[in-house]
Scaffold this motif. Structure first.
Motif, PDB file in Angstrom:
ATOM      1  N   SER A  96       0.853  -1.193   0.000  1.00  0.00           N
ATOM      2  CA  SER A  96       0.000   0.000   0.000  1.00  0.00           C
ATOM      3  C   SER A  96       0.881   1.232   0.000  1.00  0.00           C
ATOM      4  O   SER A  96       1.903   1.286   0.680  1.00  0.00           O
ATOM      5  CB  SER A  96      -0.926  -0.002   1.219  1.00  0.00           C
ATOM      6  N   THR A 139     -20.218   5.646  -5.759  1.00  0.00           N
ATOM      7  CA  THR A 139     -20.699   4.279  -5.956  1.00  0.00           C
ATOM      8  C   THR A 139     -19.838   3.530  -6.966  1.00  0.00           C
ATOM      9  O   THR A 139     -19.113   4.147  -7.755  1.00  0.00           O
ATOM     10  CB  THR A 139     -22.166   4.266  -6.448  1.00  0.00           C
ATOM     11  N   ASN A 140     -19.932   2.221  -6.926  1.00  0.00           N
ATOM     12  CA  ASN A 140     -19.275   1.333  -7.891  1.00  0.00           C
ATOM     13  C   ASN A 140     -17.779   1.584  -8.021  1.00  0.00           C
ATOM     14  O   ASN A 140     -17.239   1.651  -9.119  1.00  0.00           O
ATOM     15  CB  ASN A 140     -19.947   1.447  -9.270  1.00  0.00           C
ATOM     16  N   MET A 141     -17.126   1.730  -6.882  1.00  0.00           N
ATOM     17  CA  MET A 141     -15.695   2.002  -6.894  1.00  0.00           C
ATOM     18  C   MET A 141     -15.021   1.145  -5.825  1.00  0.00           C
ATOM     19  O   MET A 141     -15.511   1.050  -4.704  1.00  0.00           O
ATOM     20  CB  MET A 141     -15.433   3.488  -6.606  1.00  0.00           C
ATOM     21  N   THR A 142     -13.920   0.525  -6.166  1.00  0.00           N
ATOM     22  CA  THR A 142     -13.128  -0.223  -5.200  1.00  0.00           C
ATOM     23  C   THR A 142     -11.799   0.484  -5.037  1.00  0.00           C
ATOM     24  O   THR A 142     -11.110   0.750  -6.031  1.00  0.00           O
ATOM     25  CB  THR A 142     -12.889  -1.670  -5.687  1.00  0.00           C
ATOM     26  N   ILE A 143     -11.449   0.797  -3.812  1.00  0.00           N
ATOM     27  CA  ILE A 143     -10.183   1.464  -3.528  1.00  0.00           C
ATOM     28  C   ILE A 143      -9.423   0.564  -2.567  1.00  0.00           C
ATOM     29  O   ILE A 143      -9.903   0.227  -1.486  1.00  0.00           O
ATOM     30  CB  ILE A 143     -10.421   2.847  -2.882  1.00  0.00           C
ATOM     31  N   GLU A 144      -8.233   0.163  -2.962  1.00  0.00           N
ATOM     32  CA  GLU A 144      -7.411  -0.699  -2.120  1.00  0.00           C
ATOM     33  C   GLU A 144      -6.021  -0.113  -1.991  1.00  0.00           C
ATOM     34  O   GLU A 144      -5.559   0.620  -2.852  1.00  0.00           O
ATOM     35  CB  GLU A 144      -7.303  -2.097  -2.743  1.00  0.00           C
ATOM     36  N   ALA A 148      -9.976   7.270   3.307  1.00  0.00           N
ATOM     37  CA  ALA A 148     -10.385   7.312   1.902  1.00  0.00           C
ATOM     38  C   ALA A 148     -10.973   8.675   1.578  1.00  0.00           C
ATOM     39  O   ALA A 148     -10.771   9.214   0.499  1.00  0.00           O
ATOM     40  CB  ALA A 148     -11.408   6.219   1.598  1.00  0.00           C
TER      41      ALA A 148
END
Length: 176
Positions: free
Chosen positions: A143, A161-166, A172
């Motif tokens: 990370s 919406t419809n978002m992936t954060i890694e 965030a």
């Protein structure tokens, strides 16, 4: 220290690894009488910190101010003569309960499988892998995002919406 995060996280096959630390589990108590707020320091009773006097980029994680506030503090210096750990930044305040801490990012304490150490100065990451590391295929991630991705200052009714954060090390989203 709100928002202060000390290091990137190493993730192997979807599992966070452990930044080399002492103690390996649990914490070290700090009696309020050992807190030195005016010096941004605290005295230690356990002899182990004396071994870290020459370590670089050591961080303390714990509660050295208000007892419900767990923070990361960069270490400026470990004075073995006075048995004192001086912090670079943060806040120390006595409270009605004693504090506690553990130390992280210590190459000297890398002693268990899955631990790692980050040498930022040299740009290297040291890792103590599992025994099958050279024969099995592992997914390795680090990370790196240390700042919020979204700042919503003065905004209202925001929807993401419809978002992936890694792979983040901080919040965030922040806003007022």
């Amino acid at each position: 220290n709100k928002g202060q995060y000390m290091a990137s996280e190493l993730i192997v096959d979807g599992e966070n690894q452990t930044l080399a630390r002492y103690p390996n589990t649990g914490t070290i108590p700090v009696d309020n009488k050992n807190l030195l707020p005016e010096e941004l320091a605290f005295k230690y009773d356990n002899e182990r910190p004396s071994y870290w006097a020459n370590a670089r980029d050591v961080w303390i994680c714990g509660t050295l101010s208000i007892n419900y506030e767990n923070n990361y503090y960069p270490v400026e210096k470990i004075d073995t003569a006075e048995k004192k750990i001086k912090l670079k930044e943060g806040k120390i305040k006595t409270y009605y309960t004693n504090g506690w801490y553990f130390a992280e990012n210590l190459l000297e304490e890398m002693d268990q499988t899955g631990e790692y150490y980050i040498d930022r100065e040299a740009g290297k990451l040291y890792y103590l892998p599992p025994q099958d590391f050279t024969t099995k295929k592992y997914t390795i991630e680090l990370s790196t995002i240390g700042k919020p991705i979204f700042y919503f200052n003065g905004a209202k009714n925001i929807e993401v919406t419809n978002m992936t954060i890694e792979g983040g090390r901080g919040y965030a989203a922040l806003g007022t």
